[in-house]
Motif scaffolding. Structure first.
Motif, PDB file in Angstrom:
ATOM      1  N   PHE A  16       0.863  -1.205   0.085  1.00  0.00           N
ATOM      2  CA  PHE A  16       0.151  -0.046  -0.041  1.00  0.00           C
ATOM      3  C   PHE A  16       0.982   1.511  -0.071  1.00  0.00           C
ATOM      4  CE2 PHE A  16      -2.446   3.426   2.244  1.00  0.00           C
ATOM      5  CZ  PHE A  16      -3.613   3.472   1.368  1.00  0.00           C
ATOM      6  N   ILE A  17       1.776   1.364   1.018  1.00  0.00           N
ATOM      7  CA  ILE A  17       2.859   2.212   0.601  1.00  0.00           C
ATOM      8  C   ILE A  17       3.498   2.481  -0.376  1.00  0.00           C
ATOM      9  CG2 ILE A  17       5.029   3.251   1.662  1.00  0.00           C
ATOM     10  CD1 ILE A  17       4.294   1.906   4.277  1.00  0.00           C
ATOM     11  N   ALA A  18       3.822   1.542  -1.161  1.00  0.00           N
ATOM     12  CA  ALA A  18       4.650   1.778  -2.656  1.00  0.00           C
ATOM     13  C   ALA A  18       3.502   2.210  -3.716  1.00  0.00           C
ATOM     14  CB  ALA A  18       5.084   0.380  -3.023  1.00  0.00           C
ATOM     15  N   SER A  19       2.305   1.690  -3.347  1.00  0.00           N
ATOM     16  CA  SER A  19       1.156   2.183  -4.482  1.00  0.00           C
ATOM     17  C   SER A  19       0.858   3.614  -4.260  1.00  0.00           C
ATOM     18  CB  SER A  19      -0.012   1.214  -4.236  1.00  0.00           C
ATOM     19  OG  SER A  19      -0.789   1.400  -3.059  1.00  0.00           O
ATOM     20  N   MET A  20       0.735   4.035  -3.064  1.00  0.00           N
ATOM     21  CA  MET A  20       0.433   5.555  -2.654  1.00  0.00           C
ATOM     22  C   MET A  20       1.409   6.459  -3.128  1.00  0.00           C
ATOM     23  SD  MET A  20      -2.445   5.765  -1.690  1.00  0.00           S
ATOM     24  CE  MET A  20      -2.899   4.478  -2.983  1.00  0.00           C
ATOM     25  N   LEU A  21       2.986   5.874  -2.631  1.00  0.00           N
ATOM     26  CA  LEU A  21       3.915   6.643  -3.333  1.00  0.00           C
ATOM     27  C   LEU A  21       3.949   6.602  -4.854  1.00  0.00           C
ATOM     28  CD1 LEU A  21       6.843   7.962  -2.980  1.00  0.00           C
ATOM     29  CD2 LEU A  21       7.828   5.603  -2.965  1.00  0.00           C
ATOM     30  N   ALA A  22       3.519   5.594  -5.583  1.00  0.00           N
ATOM     31  CA  ALA A  22       3.743   5.707  -7.265  1.00  0.00           C
ATOM     32  C   ALA A  22       2.520   6.693  -7.343  1.00  0.00           C
ATOM     33  CB  ALA A  22       3.339   4.289  -7.571  1.00  0.00           C
ATOM     34  N   LEU A  23       1.321   6.610  -6.889  1.00  0.00           N
ATOM     35  CA  LEU A  23       0.111   7.584  -7.232  1.00  0.00           C
ATOM     36  C   LEU A  23       0.783   9.123  -7.039  1.00  0.00           C
ATOM     37  CD1 LEU A  23      -2.628   7.922  -8.332  1.00  0.00           C
ATOM     38  CD2 LEU A  23      -3.425   7.415  -5.856  1.00  0.00           C
ATOM     39  N   LEU A  31       1.412  12.846 -14.827  1.00  0.00           N
ATOM     40  CA  LEU A  31       1.410  11.642 -15.970  1.00  0.00           C
ATOM     41  C   LEU A  31      -0.072  11.585 -16.435  1.00  0.00           C
ATOM     42  CD1 LEU A  31       3.675   9.245 -14.496  1.00  0.00           C
ATOM     43  CD2 LEU A  31       4.099  10.606 -16.368  1.00  0.00           C
ATOM     44  N   PRO A  32      -0.587  11.247 -17.630  1.00  0.00           N
ATOM     45  CA  PRO A  32      -2.027  11.139 -18.195  1.00  0.00           C
ATOM     46  C   PRO A  32      -2.629  10.232 -17.194  1.00  0.00           C
ATOM     47  CG  PRO A  32      -0.355  11.130 -20.030  1.00  0.00           C
ATOM     48  CD  PRO A  32       0.388  11.073 -18.812  1.00  0.00           C
ATOM     49  N   ARG A  33      -2.141   9.064 -16.892  1.00  0.00           N
ATOM     50  CA  ARG A  33      -2.857   7.902 -16.309  1.00  0.00           C
ATOM     51  C   ARG A  33      -2.193   7.678 -14.825  1.00  0.00           C
ATOM     52  NH1 ARG A  33      -3.116   7.626 -21.320  1.00  0.00           N
ATOM     53  NH2 ARG A  33      -5.070   7.833 -22.364  1.00  0.00           N
ATOM     54  N   PRO A  34      -1.942   8.323 -13.796  1.00  0.00           N
ATOM     55  CA  PRO A  34      -1.152   8.116 -12.756  1.00  0.00           C
ATOM     56  C   PRO A  34      -1.724   6.738 -11.873  1.00  0.00           C
ATOM     57  CG  PRO A  34      -2.398   9.902 -12.023  1.00  0.00           C
ATOM     58  CD  PRO A  34      -2.600   9.821 -13.670  1.00  0.00           C
ATOM     59  N   TYR A  35      -2.999   6.412 -12.026  1.00  0.00           N
ATOM     60  CA  TYR A  35      -3.596   5.402 -11.568  1.00  0.00           C
ATOM     61  C   TYR A  35      -2.862   3.897 -12.139  1.00  0.00           C
ATOM     62  CZ  TYR A  35      -6.337   5.736 -15.927  1.00  0.00           C
ATOM     63  OH  TYR A  35      -6.894   5.940 -16.928  1.00  0.00           O
ATOM     64  N   TRP A  36      -2.371   4.082 -13.295  1.00  0.00           N
ATOM     65  CA  TRP A  36      -1.582   2.834 -13.794  1.00  0.00           C
ATOM     66  C   TRP A  36      -0.246   2.465 -13.060  1.00  0.00           C
ATOM     67  CZ3 TRP A  36      -2.303  -1.505 -16.557  1.00  0.00           C
ATOM     68  CH2 TRP A  36      -3.501  -1.393 -17.442  1.00  0.00           C
ATOM     69  N   THR A  40       0.011  -1.025 -10.956  1.00  0.00           N
ATOM     70  CA  THR A  40       1.161  -1.936 -11.381  1.00  0.00           C
ATOM     71  C   THR A  40       1.936  -2.310 -10.192  1.00  0.00           C
ATOM     72  OG1 THR A  40       1.532  -0.448 -13.546  1.00  0.00           O
ATOM     73  CG2 THR A  40       3.544  -1.809 -12.475  1.00  0.00           C
ATOM     74  N   VAL A  41       1.715  -1.400  -9.106  1.00  0.00           N
ATOM     75  CA  VAL A  41       2.404  -1.908  -7.894  1.00  0.00           C
ATOM     76  C   VAL A  41       1.760  -3.280  -7.365  1.00  0.00           C
ATOM     77  CG1 VAL A  41       2.754  -1.372  -5.428  1.00  0.00           C
ATOM     78  CG2 VAL A  41       3.097   0.342  -7.173  1.00  0.00           C
ATOM     79  N   TYR A  42       0.427  -3.247  -7.462  1.00  0.00           N
ATOM     80  CA  TYR A  42      -0.260  -4.443  -6.865  1.00  0.00           C
ATOM     81  C   TYR A  42      -0.022  -5.587  -7.819  1.00  0.00           C
ATOM     82  CZ  TYR A  42      -2.540  -2.164  -2.838  1.00  0.00           C
ATOM     83  OH  TYR A  42      -2.784  -1.489  -1.950  1.00  0.00           O
ATOM     84  N   GLU A 140       5.926   4.962 -18.893  1.00  0.00           N
ATOM     85  CA  GLU A 140       6.459   5.627 -17.743  1.00  0.00           C
ATOM     86  C   GLU A 140       5.898   5.343 -16.718  1.00  0.00           C
ATOM     87  OE1 GLU A 140       7.882   9.821 -20.089  1.00  0.00           O
ATOM     88  OE2 GLU A 140       6.015   9.559 -19.368  1.00  0.00           O
ATOM     89  N   GLU A 141       4.340   5.181 -16.787  1.00  0.00           N
ATOM     90  CA  GLU A 141       3.567   5.024 -15.633  1.00  0.00           C
ATOM     91  C   GLU A 141       3.888   3.592 -15.106  1.00  0.00           C
ATOM     92  OE1 GLU A 141       0.256   7.699 -17.873  1.00  0.00           O
ATOM     93  OE2 GLU A 141       0.117   5.525 -17.684  1.00  0.00           O
ATOM     94  N   ILE A 142       4.095   2.732 -16.013  1.00  0.00           N
ATOM     95  CA  ILE A 142       4.232   1.159 -15.439  1.00  0.00           C
ATOM     96  C   ILE A 142       5.635   1.157 -14.709  1.00  0.00           C
ATOM     97  CG2 ILE A 142       4.602  -1.172 -16.393  1.00  0.00           C
ATOM     98  CD1 ILE A 142       2.501  -0.780 -18.354  1.00  0.00           C
ATOM     99  N   VAL A 143       6.624   1.923 -15.559  1.00  0.00           N
ATOM    100  CA  VAL A 143       7.914   1.866 -14.949  1.00  0.00           C
ATOM    101  C   VAL A 143       8.005   2.227 -13.380  1.00  0.00           C
ATOM    102  CG1 VAL A 143      10.415   2.533 -15.109  1.00  0.00           C
ATOM    103  CG2 VAL A 143       9.058   1.448 -17.098  1.00  0.00           C
ATOM    104  N   LEU A 144       7.294   3.452 -13.443  1.00  0.00           N
ATOM    105  CA  LEU A 144       7.206   4.174 -12.117  1.00  0.00           C
ATOM    106  C   LEU A 144       6.579   3.301 -11.085  1.00  0.00           C
ATOM    107  CD1 LEU A 144       7.120   6.693 -10.120  1.00  0.00           C
ATOM    108  CD2 LEU A 144       4.864   7.318 -11.212  1.00  0.00           C
ATOM    109  N   GLY A 145       5.509   2.580 -11.230  1.00  0.00           N
ATOM    110  CA  GLY A 145       5.098   1.494 -10.394  1.00  0.00           C
ATOM    111  C   GLY A 145       5.880   0.265  -9.865  1.00  0.00           C
ATOM    112  N   ILE A 146       6.714   0.001 -11.057  1.00  0.00           N
ATOM    113  CA  ILE A 146       7.664  -1.105 -11.031  1.00  0.00           C
ATOM    114  C   ILE A 146       8.682  -0.717  -9.832  1.00  0.00           C
ATOM    115  CG2 ILE A 146       9.621  -2.092 -12.072  1.00  0.00           C
ATOM    116  CD1 ILE A 146       7.509  -2.679 -14.334  1.00  0.00           C
TER     117      ILE A 146
END
Length: 704
Positions: A16-23, A31-36, A40-42, A140-146
């Motif tokens: 959850f911490i990682a997902s909120m950090l990515a968001l 980013l156009p779709r930060p929710y991605w 991606t974290v999950y 970019e969005e997926i790499v950010l989550g990764i």
């Protein structure tokens, strides 16, 4: 129901911490779709650092490849929708075939590359000029989550993968001890034994994927090599154990008294199997125990004269198998100690000329059918979308493609696709609740984190559990995606329903498609595997050259490990898994006889060739008719004739006895070669005719 453990809670909070950090970073970077990034974290998070890193790396590579393909194919084909549909379907199907042909973590690259292309390409067909920007932003969005998942997972209380490997192997050791106890007690069938056999094979199969992630866990190469060696020895235990059951049943069946000392020997082997694996300094005692058992086995070996009787040949075969069992079990224990301590040297006790192959078995026909079914599903769904003119229908096609790819490797994918549909519908409801009830009251990011915390952390505690992994991961990912959080709140109910009902519609189509095109289940896969094993028995018993017998052996064992988990546990003594193990032994015995042919006299060679030809013809008949046929009685006569000629006075066994007395005979092959030939013939007879026990070797037939 078992409540989440502290490790489950820790994993959920970290994710959850990682997902909120990515968001948060995605929103800050606009980013156009930060929710991605959040979703991606999950997708990539795993309780173990090594698994998270490997999945993150492979997802990044797969995303980049898929995004590049979208940029390459959209501009030239977007004006030809049906040709474009074919291009998307062929790309996804081809990459899917590569993915399901690789049983390591590396398969994720091909899987992601396969369905990422339509995921990016289809929403851009209305604006093909923006495909490059869409591909870059999605990457970019997926790499950010990764990156966020990997950094948080590695920095906050990282959990190594190696302890999970130890837990899996310990469970396997307990099952192996039970299986040994039952087998050495003469019990070959039963619900508990059959279920145990399935668990042993399934654990070995699961370790293959787990070990492919171990290199990302900072595991030293030597420890990784020992873990691979342990899995190889675990593969060997089931065939060796199965080979002991039939000779023991023959020795202890009937009215005859079993050989003196055999029952106490079996009891002591069972006790040794039950002993816990000691990872301390006293582990050397286990080696001494194994040496003592081997010495007792050697002391019970029948004399060369005794080998001319059926009971003597049977006892020799049993003791030979028991020594193999002791050797393999000692190897397993030693390797388990080395892996746990991450130090120590290993000298294999079990050696065989056939060991060392690395070839795996893949049913290419089923793999092609699975990939082709997914490919056709994508093309048909795209054609329906094009004909309907539904602007938001791209979401239906993309989720249909994802579902078909996710579960293509399963024998029966429809139930899992339907579960995907159910949990996606649940995610739509949760997303609507958040978007239209909760989020209008949220005015800053900290409040958003608080609103997300309770449901996402609760869901995250169930992700590590295999029985809940699919449901909870899909719920978390789809909820994050359907909410579509942006920098500013902008929600329209009709737009939300139109776009987010496309996903369930696509999944419903995927469910109906897989139910219609793949209704066969595990029975078809198992029957195809068994027929393939018969073809390898035909090859083993034929005169055709075998290019690499080590790889042939590895392929047959690997296929056997795929057959066992697919067969339901029953009490049947002629259960297909038991019969398949016998087929495997027949192939091995045939290879042994082929190797020994040059050591035999002319008469012995003729009789052995008759056995091999009979085995080849019988299994060729099975292959041609597609089912197991009754074994011809002539094959039993041929095996008994070969046994008689090998053991007749003046033959190979007599030569061995004479040589021991300083009276060399006319034929003088080494004693080990003689016993190997006997063991192969006895093993073949027991495997082909397990319900018949000869009281003595028959006399050699008179020449015509």
């Amino acid at each position: 129901m078992t409540y989440p453990t502290s490790r489950d809670w820790l994993f959920s909070v970290k994710t959850f911490i990682a997902s909120m950090l990515a968001l948060y970073i995605g929103l800050k970077l606009e980013l156009p779709r930060p929710y991605w990034a959040m979703a991606t974290v999950y997708i990539v998070s795993n309780p173990f650092v090594g698994a998270t890193r490997s999945k993150a790396l492979y997802r990044a590579l797969g995303t980049m490849i898929g995004a590049s393909a979208a940029v390459l194919f959209v501009p030239p084909f977007v004006e030809s929708p049906y040709i474009f549909s074919a291009v998307v379907a062929i790309w996804t199907g081809t990459l899917l075939f590569l993915a399901i042909s690789d049983r390591t973590a590396r398969s994720y690259v091909f899987m992601l590359a396969g369905y990422t292309m339509p995921l990016i390409a289809l929403p851009s067909v209305m604006n093909p000029a923006g495909i490059f920007d869409l591909a870059v932003s999605r990457t970019e969005e997926i790499v950010l989550g990764i990156v966020c998942a990997s950094v948080v997972g590695s920095a906050l209380f990282p959990s190594r993968l190696a302890p999970a490997l130890i837990e899996r192997t310990d469970a396997w050791f307990r099952d192996a001890a039970f299986y040994a106890k039952e087998t050495l007690s003469g019990r070959l069938s039963g619900q508990a034994i059959s279920a145990c056999r399935q668990r042993l094979a399934s654990t070995v199969n699961q370790l293959e994927f787990l070990l492919s992630q171990l290199a990302y866990d900072h595991t030293r190469p030597d420890v990784l090599a020992r873990a691979q060696a342990l899995r190889g020895r675990m593969q060997l235990l089931l065939p060796i154990m199965s080979a002991i059951g039939d000779p023991l049943a023959a020795l202890f069946g009937g009215q005859k008294t079993p050989p003196e000392g055999l029952k106490p020997l079996l009891d002591d082997i069972v006790k040794w199997f039950d002993e816990p694996v000691d990872t301390g300094a006293d582990s050397a005692l286990a080696d001494a125990h194994a040496d003592a058992l081997r010495a007792r086995i050697a002391g019970m070996q029948p004399s060369a004269d005794s080998l001319r009787t059926w009971d003597g040949a049977l006892l020799s075969n049993t003791l030979w198998r028991l020594k193999q069992l002791v050797d393999v079990w000692q190897d397993c224990r030693s390797l388990r100690v080395i892996i746990a301590n991450e130090q120590g040297s290993w000298r294999p006790r079990y050696r065989h000329w056939r060991l060392g192959g690395t070839q795996q078995y893949f049913d290419r026909g089923m793999l092609l059918f699975s990939a082709g079914s997914a490919m056709l599903a994508i093309f048909v769904s795209m054609s329906i979308w094009i004909a309907s003119g539904w602007n938001d229908g791209a979401g239906a096609v993309t989720l249909a493609a994802v579902a078909c790819c996710f579960f293509a490797a399963l024998d029966e994918p429809a139930p899992q696709v339907f579960a995907f549909f159910i949990y996606t519908c649940l995610a739509v409801v949760l997303a609507a609740l958040y978007l239209f009830v909760i989020l209008p009251t949220v005015h800053d990011f900290p409040m958003l984190v608080i609103m997300f915390a309770v449901p996402f952390i609760l869901i995250g505690t169930l992700i590590p559990r295999p029985q809940f992994n699919l449901a909870t991961m899909l719920t978390a990912v789809n909820t994050a995606t359907f909410i579509s959080i942006q920098g500013t709140y902008d929600a329209n109910f009709l737009t939300f329903m139109n776009s987010n009902l496309a996903g369930p519609a696509g999944l419903l189509f995927a469910f109906v498609w897989t139910r219609v095109t793949r209704p066969f289940g595990a029975e078809l896969a198992a029957s195809r595997l068994i027929r393939s094993s018969w073809r390898d028995v035909v090859l083993s018993a034929s005169t055709r050259p075998v290019d690499d017998q080590k790889n042939l052996t590895a392929r047959m064992i690997d296929r056997m490990m795929q057959i066992v988990p697919r067969l339901a546990a029953t009490d049947d003594r002629r259960h297909p898994s038991i019969e398949s193990f016998r087929d495997l032994r027949i192939a091995f015995n045939a290879l042994d006889l082929r190797r020994l042919r040059r050591r035999l006299s002319e008469a012995e060679l003729a009789s052995v060739d008759g056995v091999l030809e009979g085995v080849r013809a019988y299994f060729q008949q099975n292959v041609e008719r597609g089912s197991r046929q009754p074994v011809p009685a002539s094959l039993e006569v041929a095996i008994d004739t070969a046994l008689t000629r090998i053991t007749r006075p003046g033959g190979a066994v007599q030569a061995e006895a004479d040589a021991a007395q300083g009276q060399p005979g006319q034929v003088s092959p080494p004693g080990r070669q003689v016993r190997d030939a006997l063991h192969a013939l006895v093993g073949m007879r027991l495997s082909l005719f397990p319900d018949t026990v000869a009281s003595a070797l028959p006399p050699e037939p008179e020449p015509a």
